[in-house]
Design an enzyme around this catalytic site. Structure first.
Site, short mmCIF file in Angstrom:
data_model
loop_
_atom_site.label_atom_id
_atom_site.label_comp_id
_atom_site.label_asym_id
_atom_site.label_seq_id
_atom_site.Cartn_x
_atom_site.Cartn_y
_atom_site.Cartn_z
N ALA A 124 58.49 36.84 -41.76
CA ALA A 124 57.79 36.23 -42.89
C ALA A 124 57.58 34.74 -42.62
O ALA A 124 56.47 34.22 -42.80
CB ALA A 124 58.61 36.44 -44.17
N GLU A 184 57.09 39.23 -20.02
CA GLU A 184 57.79 38.18 -20.76
C GLU A 184 58.75 37.48 -19.82
O GLU A 184 59.27 38.11 -18.89
CB GLU A 184 58.63 38.81 -21.89
CG GLU A 184 57.86 39.56 -22.93
CD GLU A 184 58.81 40.16 -23.96
OE1 GLU A 184 59.05 39.52 -24.98
OE2 GLU A 184 59.34 41.26 -23.70
N ARG A 194 67.60 39.46 -51.39
CA ARG A 194 68.83 39.81 -52.12
C ARG A 194 69.44 38.62 -52.86
O ARG A 194 70.07 38.76 -53.88
CB ARG A 194 69.87 40.37 -51.15
CG ARG A 194 69.65 41.82 -50.81
CD ARG A 194 70.49 42.23 -49.64
NE ARG A 194 70.13 41.43 -48.46
CZ ARG A 194 70.78 41.45 -47.31
NH1 ARG A 194 71.84 42.21 -47.17
NH2 ARG A 194 70.38 40.72 -46.29
N LYS A 200 54.97 34.46 -18.33
CA LYS A 200 54.66 35.09 -19.62
C LYS A 200 53.15 35.34 -19.67
O LYS A 200 52.37 34.38 -19.61
CB LYS A 200 55.08 34.16 -20.75
CG LYS A 200 54.77 34.67 -22.14
CD LYS A 200 55.26 33.65 -23.17
CE LYS A 200 54.71 33.92 -24.55
NZ LYS A 200 55.03 35.24 -25.08
N ASP A 220 50.35 46.93 -35.55
CA ASP A 220 50.68 46.73 -34.15
C ASP A 220 50.03 45.40 -33.85
O ASP A 220 48.80 45.31 -33.75
CB ASP A 220 50.09 47.84 -33.27
CG ASP A 220 50.54 47.70 -31.83
OD1 ASP A 220 50.42 46.57 -31.30
OD2 ASP A 220 51.02 48.67 -31.22
N HIS A 221 50.82 44.34 -33.78
CA HIS A 221 50.19 43.01 -33.80
C HIS A 221 49.33 42.75 -32.56
O HIS A 221 48.49 41.86 -32.58
CB HIS A 221 51.22 41.90 -34.04
CG HIS A 221 52.15 41.66 -32.92
ND1 HIS A 221 53.31 42.36 -32.76
CD2 HIS A 221 52.10 40.77 -31.91
CE1 HIS A 221 53.92 41.94 -31.68
NE2 HIS A 221 53.22 40.97 -31.13
N HIS A 278 52.52 49.02 -28.18
CA HIS A 278 51.54 48.00 -27.77
C HIS A 278 50.75 48.39 -26.52
O HIS A 278 49.52 48.24 -26.48
CB HIS A 278 52.24 46.67 -27.49
CG HIS A 278 53.14 46.21 -28.60
ND1 HIS A 278 52.75 46.24 -29.91
CD2 HIS A 278 54.40 45.71 -28.60
CE1 HIS A 278 53.73 45.78 -30.67
NE2 HIS A 278 54.74 45.46 -29.90
N ASP A 291 60.11 49.72 -27.10
CA ASP A 291 59.80 48.42 -27.71
C ASP A 291 58.37 47.97 -27.42
O ASP A 291 57.74 47.33 -28.26
CB ASP A 291 60.79 47.38 -27.17
CG ASP A 291 60.79 46.10 -27.99
OD1 ASP A 291 60.73 46.20 -29.23
OD2 ASP A 291 60.86 45.00 -27.41
N LYS A 341 60.85 42.36 -19.27
CA LYS A 341 61.49 41.09 -19.65
C LYS A 341 61.92 40.37 -18.39
O LYS A 341 62.08 40.98 -17.34
CB LYS A 341 62.71 41.38 -20.53
CG LYS A 341 62.32 41.86 -21.92
CD LYS A 341 63.51 41.80 -22.84
CE LYS A 341 63.10 42.17 -24.26
NZ LYS A 341 62.20 41.20 -24.89
#
Ligand code: NAD
Length: 487
Positions: A16, A218, A44, A347, A179-180, A242, A237, A342
């Site tokens: 967020a 990455e 919460r 990158k 799925d960004h 992706h 992942d 990874k």
């Protein structure tokens, strides 16, 4: 855009703060939010509306692509934000939330709509959806939509179960699975580029394309996500979602001005045409890797098994390379090579298309080979490069690479989450994962998950800061190909 209450579960979370608030802010600056747009952030802890707005403002200052300078416009933006306490498991909190939503809606001039955004861990997706339904929150006067983050399931069966539960509260048309990678401007450009450029449209097939290489590399390791990642690995992942989405976006062939339904239908066709792997051929087509100690840009880093939170004998995959084949008239015989890992050298997310060289004599890769390539840089830079082989006028008998390229600045280009949230608010599902695609992806990946779980395929090691295991290079060399560009 229509009058909407944006109900955000996980309002204090990392996603967020880093992505959703900055995306909304940039949409606001671009006048892409309706005047009657309200956010109800949920968490919460007891937090006042003012303290919540201050948190949102901080996130804009820390993460917005555009600098936060004009305080008047920030204040006007923040007026849309309210906070409500809600614990996912407390049914009475949903009743209070409904009261708050209705209160907000009374101030909206036109028919109010509700968008529920689940920016929380996957264990909460099902209870939230069911509580939305049970509490009456789902009975919006206008439309209701559910935006859901990854991961969508842990394997085929759990994904099917999750989908079944969600379908009790939302129809497929109301579910927007993020799925960004599909929100990245260059990925959204792929089909347009191909449809609107007759040159590319004509070349987009097995007659001219030798192979397609999709890389998402990455440099980071597992960071704070060790406990989670050790049970997930690169296959779940990155690859199942992706990478396969990138493959679909590249391989679909669309008529001009295709509708969202056509895009999704064509993507489904690609997945259905993907040749399945089984126990017998996984080892020949899939390379599983895990990083050992090495160095990233000269700085030493530990191996995966020495990372905090990772079990000493972990067999988890931090790297995957695979050869995939699409059995349809356009792509038959064109290998799609996918790799993701990874702790790689650089990158970079990119797609490289290598064109055939009809007059080439041998299929081996020579030292000074210069391929004809079309490269889509997806992140961190955005751009397209066409590399053409040309004769070097200063060095007769030799060839050189000529580049035609364009790159964009990341400050000017909307972030993936801006595109996606805007599309979801406007009811455009083109760049969201349809259930059919998700299910077919899990089906394709499931035999590999089984092989990994049973350790029936080798786990190769690669030094942190390298291009991945040597076996990943051999996978292409067997076909007379080569990974182009460093990763
Ligand atoms: P996070 O742990 O930072 O935030 C989770 C949020 O859920 C927090 O606001 C927390 O207060 C709230 N929460 C936890 N338990 C709750 C409960 N019982 N009742 C109500 N709220 C509760 O996680 P995140 O990184 O923001 O990720 C959120 C989702 O987005 C996850 O599904 C994640 O897989 C996905 N995602 C995150 C990123 C990222 O960059 N962070 C990227 C892609 C997908």
């Amino acid at each position: 855009m229509e009058a909407t209450t944006f109900v955000l579960f996980g309002a204090t979370g990392d996603l967020a703060r880093r992505k959703i608030y900055p995306a909304l802010y940039n949409l606001f600056l671009d006048h892409k939010l309706h005047n009657s747009f309200a956010v109800i952030g949920l968490g919460r802890r007891e937090v006042t509306d003012e303290a919540y707005q201050a948190m949102v403002e901080r996130s804009l200052r820390d993460f917005s692509r555009r600098e936060v300078k004009d305080t008047a416009s920030v204040r006007s933006f923040l007026k849309a934000f309210r906070y409500n306490v809600l614990d996912v498991g407390h049914t009475e909190d949903y009743v209070k939330l409904l009261e708050r939503v209705e209160q907000v809606e009374t101030g909206m001039g036109s028919t109010p709509n509700r968008m529920f955004y689940l920016s929380v861990g996957p264990e909460f997706f099902e209870p939230i959806a069911l509580n939305i339904e049970a509490s009456g929150l789902g009975a919006a006067k206008g439309w209701k939509r559910l935006v859901i983050e990854k991961p969508f399931g842990h394997d085929l069966q759990s994904a099917q179960e999750l989908n079944l539960t969600l379908s009790k509260a939302f129809t497929e048309e109301e579910i927007y699975r993020i799925d960004h990678y599909l929100g990245k401007p260059m990925v959204q450009e792929l089909d347009v580029f191909q449809q609107t450029n007759p040159v590319l449209h004509a070349l987009w097939n097995n007659r001219y394309i030798a192979n397609v290489q999709i890389t998402a590399a990455e440099t980071v390791g597992v960071e704070e996500r060790a406990g989670y990642y050790d049970h997930v690995g690169a296959l779940r992942d990155m690859f199942q979602n992706h990478m396969l989405q990138l493959l679909m976006m590249l391989a679909i062939r669309l008529p001009k001005d295709s509708s969202a339904d056509e895009v999704r239908f064509k993507k489904r066709e690609v997945m259905e045409a993907l040749e399945p792997l089984d126990e017998a051929n996984i080892e020949a087509s899939v390379i599983r890797g895990q990083y050992t100690a090495g160095a990233i840009k000269g700085i030493p880093v530990p191996g995966y098994r020495s990372e905090a939170g990772i079990s000493a004998g972990s067999m988890n995959d931090t790297f995957i390379a695979a050869r995939l084949q699409i059995d349809d008239p356009f792509w038959k015989g064109v290998p799609f090579y996918i790799r993701t890992g990874k702790r790689m050298k650089e990158k970079s997310t990119r797609i490289v298309i290598e064109f055939k060289e009809p007059l080439k004599q041998s299929s081996t890769v020579e030292e000074d080979d210069i391929p004809n390539l079309l490269v889509f840089e997806i992140s961190p830079n955005e751009g397209i490069t066409l590399q053409l082989k040309a004769r070097d006028p200063r060095n007769k008998g030799k060839f050189k690479a000529v580049h035609i390229d364009f790159h964009t600045s990341s400050i000017e280009v909307p972030e993936a989450y801006e595109n996606l949230i805007h599309d979801a608010l406007n009811g455009d599902p083109s760049f969201f994962a349809h259930w059919n695609e998700v299910e077919l992806s899990w089906k394709w990946v499931q035999p590999i998950l089984n092989a990994f779980a049973g350790n029936s395929v080798p786990l190769y090691s690669y030094a942190a800061g390298s291009h991945g295991p040597a076996e990943s290079d051999q996978l292409l060399a067997q076909d007379g190909h080569h990974w182009w560009l460093d990763a």
